[in-house]
Scaffold this motif. Structure first.
Motif, PDB file in Angstrom:
ATOM      1  N   TYR A  74      60.685-105.434   9.149  1.00 47.30           N
ATOM      2  CA  TYR A  74      61.103-104.081   8.771  1.00 47.30           C
ATOM      3  C   TYR A  74      60.031-103.054   9.118  1.00 47.30           C
ATOM      4  CZ  TYR A  74      62.541-100.030   6.064  1.00 47.30           C
ATOM      5  OH  TYR A  74      62.887 -98.739   5.702  1.00 47.30           O
ATOM      6  N   LEU A  75      58.791-103.333   8.723  1.00 50.54           N
ATOM      7  CA  LEU A  75      57.711-102.407   9.055  1.00 50.54           C
ATOM      8  C   LEU A  75      57.202-102.605  10.481  1.00 50.54           C
ATOM      9  CD1 LEU A  75      55.558-102.426   5.788  1.00 50.54           C
ATOM     10  CD2 LEU A  75      57.281-100.752   6.484  1.00 50.54           C
ATOM     11  N   HIS A  76      57.549-103.743  11.071  1.00 52.93           N
ATOM     12  CA  HIS A  76      57.130-104.077  12.451  1.00 52.93           C
ATOM     13  C   HIS A  76      55.612-104.090  12.578  1.00 52.93           C
ATOM     14  CE1 HIS A  76      61.308-103.877  13.645  1.00 52.93           C
ATOM     15  NE2 HIS A  76      61.393-102.658  13.135  1.00 52.93           N
ATOM     16  N   CYS A  77      54.977-104.699  11.587  1.00 53.59           N
ATOM     17  CA  CYS A  77      53.530-104.889  11.631  1.00 53.59           C
ATOM     18  C   CYS A  77      53.212-106.300  12.128  1.00 53.59           C
ATOM     19  CB  CYS A  77      52.916-104.723  10.239  1.00 53.59           C
ATOM     20  SG  CYS A  77      52.965-103.043   9.599  1.00 53.59           S
ATOM     21  N   THR A  78      52.070-106.434  12.733  1.00 51.10           N
ATOM     22  CA  THR A  78      51.548-107.739  13.104  1.00 51.10           C
ATOM     23  C   THR A  78      50.617-108.210  11.998  1.00 51.10           C
ATOM     24  OG1 THR A  78      51.647-107.211  15.458  1.00 51.10           O
ATOM     25  CG2 THR A  78      50.208-109.023  14.815  1.00 51.10           C
ATOM     26  N   VAL A  79      50.769-109.462  11.584  1.00 52.63           N
ATOM     27  CA  VAL A  79      49.915-110.023  10.536  1.00 52.63           C
ATOM     28  C   VAL A  79      49.098-111.154  11.139  1.00 52.63           C
ATOM     29  CG1 VAL A  79      49.827-111.119   8.268  1.00 52.63           C
ATOM     30  CG2 VAL A  79      51.616-109.432   8.772  1.00 52.63           C
ATOM     31  N   VAL A  80      47.784-111.064  11.005  1.00 49.82           N
ATOM     32  CA  VAL A  80      46.899-112.112  11.524  1.00 49.82           C
ATOM     33  C   VAL A  80      45.952-112.559  10.423  1.00 49.82           C
ATOM     34  CG1 VAL A  80      47.021-111.259  13.894  1.00 49.82           C
ATOM     35  CG2 VAL A  80      45.206-110.446  12.381  1.00 49.82           C
ATOM     36  N   TYR A  81      45.466-113.780  10.555  1.00 50.30           N
ATOM     37  CA  TYR A  81      44.534-114.351   9.584  1.00 50.30           C
ATOM     38  C   TYR A  81      43.214-114.651  10.281  1.00 50.30           C
ATOM     39  CZ  TYR A  81      48.540-114.709   6.522  1.00 50.30           C
ATOM     40  OH  TYR A  81      49.629-114.395   5.741  1.00 50.30           O
ATOM     41  N   THR A  86      48.245-103.328  12.520  1.00 51.77           N
ATOM     42  CA  THR A  86      47.925-104.745  12.395  1.00 51.77           C
ATOM     43  C   THR A  86      47.314-104.962  11.025  1.00 51.77           C
ATOM     44  OG1 THR A  86      47.499-105.012  14.754  1.00 51.77           O
ATOM     45  CG2 THR A  86      46.582-106.687  13.296  1.00 51.77           C
ATOM     46  N   ILE A  87      47.840-105.936  10.300  1.00 54.81           N
ATOM     47  CA  ILE A  87      47.293-106.290   8.990  1.00 54.81           C
ATOM     48  C   ILE A  87      46.519-107.590   9.146  1.00 54.81           C
ATOM     49  CG2 ILE A  87      47.861-107.052   6.645  1.00 54.81           C
ATOM     50  CD1 ILE A  87      50.251-105.142   6.739  1.00 54.81           C
ATOM     51  N   VAL A  88      45.253-107.552   8.754  1.00 55.80           N
ATOM     52  CA  VAL A  88      44.392-108.727   8.842  1.00 55.80           C
ATOM     53  C   VAL A  88      44.119-109.231   7.427  1.00 55.80           C
ATOM     54  CG1 VAL A  88      42.226-109.668   9.713  1.00 55.80           C
ATOM     55  CG2 VAL A  88      43.301-107.721  10.894  1.00 55.80           C
ATOM     56  N   LEU A  89      44.430-110.491   7.175  1.00 53.76           N
ATOM     57  CA  LEU A  89      44.154-111.107   5.882  1.00 53.76           C
ATOM     58  C   LEU A  89      43.138-112.226   6.065  1.00 53.76           C
ATOM     59  CD1 LEU A  89      47.744-111.453   4.332  1.00 53.76           C
ATOM     60  CD2 LEU A  89      46.125-109.561   4.107  1.00 53.76           C
ATOM     61  N   ASP A  90      42.295-112.404   5.062  1.00 59.34           N
ATOM     62  CA  ASP A  90      41.307-113.466   5.148  1.00 59.34           C
ATOM     63  C   ASP A  90      41.993-114.828   5.042  1.00 59.34           C
ATOM     64  OD1 ASP A  90      38.127-113.688   4.928  1.00 59.34           O
ATOM     65  OD2 ASP A  90      39.058-115.356   3.849  1.00 59.34           O
TER      66      ASP A  90
END
Length: 245
Positions: free
Chosen positions: A46-53, A90-94
């Protein structure tokens, strides 16, 4: 900072409700009460964000980051620190958030970073944001405390709570498991054993922590305080078979 804008609580509730309605429509679930919100799907589809770890390697316990496409982030790969510039949204999570026992925290942090993306799109004036794990043993300087607890972090937390625990779903769970639309808390801050068990079950099914659920109930004014004389022992029996929602 004086030119920055933020939403009040009513605006946050309305905005999140509208977005979730649009998201539910897109997945064919409009007017349905889902057991929990697939926050990963919402963020990516929906938000069309990329999520990476990544192994985030900042010096301030950063566990989440929403990129503005300008600010670099320190990460560690193969034992070496490097600065990386991620595209906007881009959302980066630990990576530690993917370890066992951290799923509810991972979901909340993802919703929090999504909150920064949402407000940035609405107002177009917010830079990259870092989400820091609070360490009660650490010595925080004034700037770190400001970053940790400023209004925009609080706003992002509220958005995450609204996305993960929409009011209609919360009310449906209370009706199903407690046969009420408000949780009873007594003047000594106690909650009956039965209600505690049911709230733990609700939190588990919604894939949030019990602390997060209780804060959300308070936000929604769904906690009713009663004197101890109203406390009933008839609700101490824990039902064996789970109920359907």
């Amino acid at each position: 900072m004086k030119n920055f804008k933020f939403m009040n609580n009513d605006e946050i509730e309305l905005t999140c409700s509208q977005m979730l309605d649009q998201y539910f429509t897109s997945i064919g679930a409009r007017n349905k009460i889902l057991p929990s919100i697939d926050i990963d799907s919402f963020v990516m589809n929906y938000l069309h964000c990329t999520v990476v770890y990544e192994n985030i390697a900042t010096n301030s316990n950063c566990i989440g980051f929403a990129s503005d496409g300008i600010t670099k982030l320190w990460i560690s790969r193969n034992g070496r620190k490097r600065e990386v510039l991620y595209p906007r949204d881009t959302i980066v999570l630990d990576k530690y958030l993917t370890t066992p026992g951290n799923e509810s925290k991972r979901r909340f942090i993802l919703g929090h970073e999504a909150g920064h993306v949402i407000t940035s799109r609405i107002y177009g004036n917010q830079a990259a944001y870092y989400n820091h794990a609070f360490d009660s043993e650490a010595n925080y300087n004034q700037q770190l405390l400001t970053d940790q607890f400023n209004i925009y972090e609080t706003q992002a937390d509220r958005i995450s709570a609204c996305l993960l625990m929409p009011k209609p779903i919360v009310l449906k769970y209370l009706e199903t498991y407690l046969n009420t639309h408000k949780v009873t808390r007594y003047e000594n801050y106690g909650i009956s054993k039965y209600d505690q068990a049911m709230l733990l079950r609700i939190a588990s099914e919604m894939k949030v922590s019990i602390t997060t659920l209780m804060i959300r109930l308070k936000e929604l004014n769904l906690i009713e305080v009663r004197p101890l004389s109203y406390q009933s022992e008839s609700k101490e029996v824990f039902p064996y078979e789970p109920q359907e929602i």
